[in-house]
Write an enzyme that holds these catalytic residues in place. Sequence first.
Site, PDB file in Angstrom:
ATOM      1  N   LYS A   1       0.857  -1.324   0.090  1.00 38.73           N
ATOM      2  CA  LYS A   1      -0.091  -0.033  -0.110  1.00 38.73           C
ATOM      3  C   LYS A   1       0.737   1.210   0.033  1.00 38.73           C
ATOM      4  O   LYS A   1       2.063   1.014   0.009  1.00 38.73           O
ATOM      5  CB  LYS A   1      -0.942   0.026   1.357  1.00 38.73           C
ATOM      6  CG  LYS A   1      -1.801  -1.247   1.189  1.00 38.73           C
ATOM      7  CD  LYS A   1      -2.961  -1.049   0.329  1.00 38.73           C
ATOM      8  CE  LYS A   1      -3.987  -2.331   0.380  1.00 38.73           C
ATOM      9  NZ  LYS A   1      -4.654  -2.221   1.688  1.00 38.73           N
TER      10      LYS A   1
ATOM     11  N   HIS B   1      -3.307   2.259  -6.583  1.00 40.04           N
ATOM     12  CA  HIS B   1      -4.654   2.623  -6.822  1.00 40.04           C
ATOM     13  C   HIS B   1      -5.057   3.956  -7.136  1.00 40.04           C
ATOM     14  O   HIS B   1      -5.689   4.839  -6.568  1.00 40.04           O
ATOM     15  CB  HIS B   1      -5.575   2.379  -5.358  1.00 40.04           C
ATOM     16  CG  HIS B   1      -5.659   1.116  -4.924  1.00 40.04           C
ATOM     17  ND1 HIS B   1      -5.878  -0.202  -5.530  1.00 40.04           N
ATOM     18  CD2 HIS B   1      -4.995   0.369  -3.872  1.00 40.04           C
ATOM     19  CE1 HIS B   1      -5.688  -1.221  -5.004  1.00 40.04           C
ATOM     20  NE2 HIS B   1      -5.028  -0.849  -4.124  1.00 40.04           N
TER      21      HIS B   1
END
Length: 346
Positions: free
Chosen positions: A78, A96
């Site tokens: 992440k 993302h």
Amino acid sequence: MPTSEGIWLRREVAPNEQRTPLVPADAAKLIAEGIPVTVEESPHRAFPADAYAAVGCTVVPGDTWPDAPPTDVVLGLKEPSTAAVELTHRHVLFGHAYKGQVGGPPLLRRFGAGGGTLLDLEYLTDGAGRRVVAFGHWAGYVGAGLAALRHGGLLEAPLRSWTLEGFDALLKESRAGARALVIGARGRSGRGAVAALGVAGATVTAWDIEETGNLDRDALLGHDILVNTVFATEPGTPFLGPDDLADPGRRLSVVSDVTCDVTSECNRLPVYDRVTEWSEPVRRLHDAPPLDLIAIDNLPSLLPRESSTAFSEGLLPHLATVHRGDGIWGRCEEHYHHARRATKDK
């Protein structure tokens, strides 16, 4: 002789993130090829720092990646912490950031400010555009499994990570004859979802492109469980809308959105506006008839050892070539530059 171009495995700071993209056994293989591996300490990672040290990795304190040699590739899952706001290295992670997600522009600005490069794992693709490595199988497996547990009345909060044996034991206990629909059933996540529902004893309907191209909404609403595993790259017909929630004839009672594209324009389940958490994994979308939502964006972390081991095995051969910057990594970098140009134009 070892090269000076190493891999720096940083700790994860996202809540409940116990996975790693590189397990000790595969770190040992990189070291054997002459690629040094540095590993940050992490109290949450499913594999302890000692296991990495035992195979020859250098162990350093967490959040020291800003001080990594400039030739090192910083590896994570992440977004990195704000130990450095400006990102100067090449970073391998799931950003993302390319499909309109809320957190995308700020992350891209961090790279722009530091002159670094995002090598987004979601866009690590072969010549035909297929992703070469993903957590999809275990995301689908856990997402469908949680839906089966909810339907069977066995899902307890807060969630905790499981071993595969422990999770499967619960699934077998939840057997309640549910009718389940998996959308995107031919993909990695879809196949994982079908497998978990089989362990839970559900009757599974598998839909893919053909069925969603001409959506039978009555058939969809006639299932007990819906598991969405579609990896959408462009907007399309929603699978559920507000009118479906209020349909008095709806049998559907549990939705598990494995994809979790909630803030993206590609979202195919525009009936909710935020993901659910380990602390409260289920949200009620409608009361009469009841409809519950599970939308956890780090599902594979609930089976951290299994999912990390499988992912690391798939990523390993590509990590060995990441410093060359060509081929598969060159395509990945071009996606980043395209996204940066698009961000600047807005």
